[in-house]
Design a protein around this motif. Structure first.
Motif, short mmCIF file in Angstrom:
data_model
loop_
_atom_site.label_atom_id
_atom_site.label_comp_id
_atom_site.label_asym_id
_atom_site.label_seq_id
_atom_site.Cartn_x
_atom_site.Cartn_y
_atom_site.Cartn_z
N ASP A 180 -6.32 -0.67 -4.68
CA ASP A 180 -5.75 -1.29 -3.48
C ASP A 180 -6.70 -2.36 -2.99
OD1 ASP A 180 -4.26 -1.94 -1.32
OD2 ASP A 180 -4.22 0.06 -0.43
N GLU A 181 -6.29 -3.59 -3.13
CA GLU A 181 -7.07 -4.75 -2.72
C GLU A 181 -8.53 -4.63 -3.12
OE1 GLU A 181 -6.18 -6.22 1.09
OE2 GLU A 181 -4.10 -5.60 0.98
N GLN A 185 -9.30 0.69 -0.89
CA GLN A 185 -9.62 -0.57 -0.23
C GLN A 185 -11.06 -0.58 0.30
OE1 GLN A 185 -6.28 -1.77 2.08
NE2 GLN A 185 -7.25 -3.61 2.84
N SER A 209 0.83 -1.21 0.00
CA SER A 209 0.00 0.00 0.00
C SER A 209 0.86 1.26 0.00
CB SER A 209 -0.92 0.02 1.22
OG SER A 209 -1.81 -1.05 1.17
#
Ligand SMILES: Nc1ncnc2c1ncn2[C@@H]1O[C@H](COP(=O)(O)OP(=O)(O)OP(=O)(O)O)[C@@H](O)[C@H]1O
Ligand SMILES: [Mg+2]
Lengths: 242, 252
Positions: free
Chosen positions: B162-163, B85, B41
């Motif tokens: 991000d994810e 996320q 991250s």
């Protein structure tokens, strides 16, 4: 000490790389409704009762055959304008608006909404915080004027209902030896307090780290720090201007 | 194409990124994988400018982002979209306002054109009839879709995720993964996805960078990844039972 420096750097960052003027006008209007209009209710309640209590207690303490009844009106007026309306309302304002600002910004921080703004190339501190500070500085003096009026009116109601003073005497009292400067002083104070509450709360919220628990902590410390700043500023302004 | 070279970043004496270099290709889904806490991250945040790297360069199609002046930075930022996320939708705005937001702020399009573009993007991510819902009224998977729509609405050249499938069920994860993959190819976007989901790696990973303890240990495509001889990567890939089957029989 370090956080005071960071606070001033934060204030500086509000004024760099801003969006268009039109964007701000709209944001300020929205915030004014949120900050100003939604605080009216609590301000009405608090100020009316404080005025009433002040009148009743002044009557209880002062009235002897040697002191005329109109003094009650005079004392309520001076206490209201100098202290009760701007300062007590500021404490209420810190509790309501300050915690709201810190909680809102804190939530935006931990849910990455602030990062999302920054990725888009928006200066998040100025976009989110500047409208709140300006709206507070516009709205809070209006709230104080309302509080001032209601506080004196609350005193009138309580004074006449308890027969401590007649309506005519009270009106005579509030007009007796009136000094216009106290009104300017009240307005200066209210602008300063509004700035302190909104900027300190925004600062606390904006730099929240962690999760929901920390957002709660940020809200609480926004209120505590705002109250301390209000009282310090209150003292300093009284020293400087009176 | 995004090229990074020798990115270093420390937080109070802890060196999180220890000099990372690599390339992310246009029209490809580029993945950054690695265990929790290896700095994925942080690397992504360095690339989009949320965190300032201590050292190193980031080139967006040859334009140096790290040392760019304000105008160039703004120009590059307008070409970047990011899916966070937790989706990071603005919770005081409706779905439609969320997706329109980048257009409101970054362009001077007339309202009708903006609306058209918003509806196109919402449709592209498979959402309809949610325009007026608030983010709190839609599911996690839908939030991700709205997040993707918001990220690509301004015709971006670079997409960062991000994810994207954390917190989603396996089926929805695959849908979101495929959506990102399709959009990447369809619009020729340079996409960078951080993930630790081996499923996504096998499904959509065109180019993979493996981070371990702040160092890039390996990069390449997902076929050659399975036969890697880097010990840390092997441990990472074959940590779960399902993937162990690949190891014994790489042809499945
Ligand atoms: N703002 C920050 N300040 C201090 N340390 C940080 C900060 N951001 C990240 N770190 C540290 O950097 C390290 C890497 O964090 P990072 O979030 O990049 O991990 P990650 O690889 O994304 O893990 P995960 O898969 O769990 O998301 C962690 O040890 C973290 O504590
Ligand atoms: Mg992470």
């Amino acid at each position: 000490m370090k956080s005071i420096g960071k606070y001033f750097m934060f204030l500086g960052s509000l004024f760099v790389n801003r969006e268009s003027f039109r964007t701000y006008v709209k944001l300020i209007l929205d915030e004014s409704i949120l900050i100003g209009v939604k605080s009216i209710f609590i301000v009405v309640i608090v100020s009316t009762f404080i005025g009433a209590v002040t009148a009743v207690q002044t009557a209880f303490n002062l009235v002897s055959p040697l002191i005329a009844n109109y003094v009650i009106g005079l004392i309520v007026r001076d206490m209201t304008i100098l202290e009760l309306a701007p300062t007590i309302t500021a404490i209420v304002f810190a509790g309501k608006v300050g915690s709201n600002i810190a909680g809102g910004l804190g939530t935006m921080r931990i849910t990455e909404q602030i990062d999302a703004l920054e990725v888009m190339g928006i200066n998040a501190s100025s976009y989110l915080v500047l409208p709140k500070v300006i709206a507070s500085m516009l709205m809070y003096p209006l709230l104080v004027i309302l509080a001032c009026f209601l506080c004196i009116y609350g005193g009138y109601l309580a004074g006449t209902l308890t027969n401590a003073v007649t309506g005519e005497e009270y009106i005579y009292g509030i007009r007796f030896g009136f000094n216009e400067f106290t009104i300017s002083f009240m307005l200066v104070k209210s602008v300063v307090f509004a700035f302190l509450v909104s900027s300190i709360s925004a600062y606390k919220g904006f730099f929240t780290k962690g999760g929901a628990l920390e957002v709660g902590i940020a809200s609480t410390s926004a209120v505590t720090n705002s109250c301390i700043a209000i009282l310090l500023a209150d003292y300093l302004l009284a020293q400087l201007l009176l | 194409m995004i090229e990074i070279s020798d990115i270093k970043k420390s937080f109070d004496d802890v060196e999180v990124l220890k000099g990372i270099s690599g390339t992310f290709y246009q029209g490809k889904t580029n993945l950054i994988i690695g265990a929790s806490g290896t700095g994925k991250s942080v690397l992504l945040k360095c690339m989009v400018g949320l965190v300032k790297p201590d050292e190193g360069n980031i080139l967006y199609d040859g334009r140096d982002f790290t040392h760019a002046d304000r105008d160039l930075k703004t120009e590059i930022r307008r070409e970047i979209g990011m899916l966070f996320q937790g989706s990071a939708l603005f919770d005081s705005k409706s779905v439609e306002e969320n997706v329109m937001f980048p257009l409101d702020i970054l362009t001077t399009m007339p309202k009708s054109e903006k609306l058209e573009r918003v509806n196109f993007c919402l449709q592209r991510v498979g959402l309809s009839d949610v325009n007026n819902k608030m983010p709190s009224e839609i599911s996690g998977g839908m939030k991700k879709r709205v997040g993707i729509a918001r990220a690509i609405v301004n015709n971006v050249k670079y997409l960062f995720c991000d994810e994207p499938n954390s917190g989603l069920d396996p089926q929805t994860s695959i849908l979101i993964d495929n959506l990102i993959h399709e959009i990447t190819e369809e619009f020729g976007i340079t996409t960078v996805v951080v993930t630790h989901d081996m499923n996504s790696v096998m499904e959509i990973g065109d180019h993979i960078m493996f981070l371990h303890k702040g160092v890039k240990e390996w990069d390449g495509d997902n076929e050659s990844m399975l036969t890697t001889d880097v010990k840390e990567l092997q441990d990472f890939i074959y940590a779960n039972k399902f993937m162990k089957r690949f190891r014994n029989n790489p042809t499945i």
